[in-house]
Write an enzyme that holds these catalytic residues in place. Structure first.
Site, short mmCIF file in Angstrom:
data_model
loop_
_atom_site.label_atom_id
_atom_site.label_comp_id
_atom_site.label_asym_id
_atom_site.label_seq_id
_atom_site.Cartn_x
_atom_site.Cartn_y
_atom_site.Cartn_z
N GLY A 13 44.45 48.16 38.71
CA GLY A 13 45.22 48.28 37.48
C GLY A 13 46.73 48.34 37.65
N ASN A 15 48.87 45.80 37.37
CA ASN A 15 49.47 45.04 36.27
C ASN A 15 49.36 45.81 34.96
OD1 ASN A 15 50.46 42.16 36.89
ND2 ASN A 15 48.59 42.32 38.12
N MET A 92 37.22 41.39 36.32
CA MET A 92 36.49 40.51 37.23
C MET A 92 35.23 39.87 36.64
SD MET A 92 38.50 40.65 39.75
CE MET A 92 37.69 40.07 41.24
N LYS A 93 35.07 39.93 35.34
CA LYS A 93 33.90 39.29 34.73
C LYS A 93 34.36 38.05 33.96
CE LYS A 93 30.27 41.08 34.34
NZ LYS A 93 29.09 40.93 35.23
N ILE A 94 33.46 37.10 33.85
CA ILE A 94 33.76 35.90 33.03
C ILE A 94 33.66 36.30 31.56
CG2 ILE A 94 32.99 33.57 32.43
CD1 ILE A 94 33.08 33.16 35.26
N ASN A 109 45.34 35.80 30.56
CA ASN A 109 45.01 36.22 31.93
C ASN A 109 46.16 35.90 32.87
OD1 ASN A 109 43.29 37.11 34.10
ND2 ASN A 109 42.96 34.97 34.64
N HIS A 111 46.74 34.87 36.86
CA HIS A 111 45.99 34.34 37.99
C HIS A 111 46.96 34.24 39.17
CE1 HIS A 111 42.87 32.00 39.96
NE2 HIS A 111 43.76 31.06 40.25
C1 GRF Z 1 46.05 40.39 40.41
O1 GRF Z 1 46.39 39.72 41.60
C2 GRF Z 1 45.82 39.39 39.30
O2 GRF Z 1 46.60 38.24 39.40
C3 GRF Z 1 44.37 39.04 39.48
O3 GRF Z 1 43.74 40.25 39.88
C4 GRF Z 1 44.70 41.09 40.51
C5 GRF Z 1 44.69 42.39 39.78
O4 GRF Z 1 45.48 43.38 40.39
N1 GRF Z 1 43.80 38.47 38.30
P1 GRF Z 1 45.78 44.75 39.64
O5 GRF Z 1 44.42 45.37 39.30
O6 GRF Z 1 46.56 44.45 38.41
O7 GRF Z 1 46.53 45.59 40.63
#
Ligand code: GRF
Length: 199
Positions: A13, A15, A92-94, A109, A111
């Site tokens: 978490g 981000n 991490m789920k679709i 999202n 990426h």
């Molecule tokens: C990040 O690298 C993001 O780009 C990817 O999953 C990771 C999540 O990291 N989708 P965090 O949980 O935000 O630290």
């Protein structure tokens, strides 16, 4: 009017934390409010961070459930919650197609690679193992396929000076944190302006 956002996570978490901070007192202030941080994993470390920042949390465990059961529970939850935007931050789920349809162009999202070149997991490992000089972090809308949705923006990160995967990830994440909120600001502001112009 402030937009209501729901942030979906599965893990660390980092981000999510930056977005919450930027809503509190920086570039996302006055633009949106965080309704909830949702996780499909009850032990996701980001949940405790969200709580410590005074944000409501919600867990629906995906583990041990049939995919269709989990997807239905999540759809019903989000449908009822009715956020303006759903922000994926290490979720991490679709996202199931009924959720995509219900929130078309409102699920975003980040990426850790150029979605035109690499989809799915391990974006930083992919860049590092391919000895790339730089990689492009992509912020995009979520559609029915994996990492194929309309691109909002890409930001290049020079990784030529990184000797380990940890260094690549550390450098990339630092950029992600800044970049994700900038993109959200752009989206929230554009919509805001448009709705004002339309009265
Ligand atoms: C990040 O690298 C993001 O780009 C990817 O999953 C990771 C999540 O990291 N989708 P965090 O949980 O935000 O630290």
């Amino acid at each position: 009017m402030k937009k209501k956002i729901a942030i979906l996570i599965s893990g660390r978490g980092s981000n999510m934390k930056t977005i919450i901070k930027n809503v509190e007192d920086s570039i996302l202030k006055e633009l949106c409010e965080v309704m909830v941080v949702f996780s499909n994993k009850k032990d996701a470390p980001g949940l405790e961070i969200a709580k410590s920042l005074g944000i409501s949390t919600k867990v629906i465990e995906s583990k041990g459930k049939k995919r269709s059961t989990y997807n239905k529970l999540l759809f019903d939850y989000l449908d009822e919650l009715n956020p303006d935007y759903i922000i994926l931050a290490g979720y991490m789920k679709i996202i199931s197609s009924d959720v995509v349809q219900r929130f078309r162009n409102r699920i975003i999202n980040i990426h850790p690679a150029d979605t035109a070149l690499h989809q799915g997991l391990h974006g930083y490992e992919w860049a590092f193992e391919n000895k790339m000089e730089s990689t492009k972090i992509t912020v995009h809308f979520v559609d029915e396929e994996l990492d194929t949705g309309k691109v909002i923006a890409k930001r290049e990160v020079d990784i030529s000076d990184c000797g380990t995967i940890e260094e690549v990830e550390q450098k990339g994440l630092k950029v992600e944190h800044q970049f994700y909120s900038e993109c959200l600001k752009k989206i929230l502001t554009t919509e805001h302006t448009e709705s004002t112009e339309n009265g």
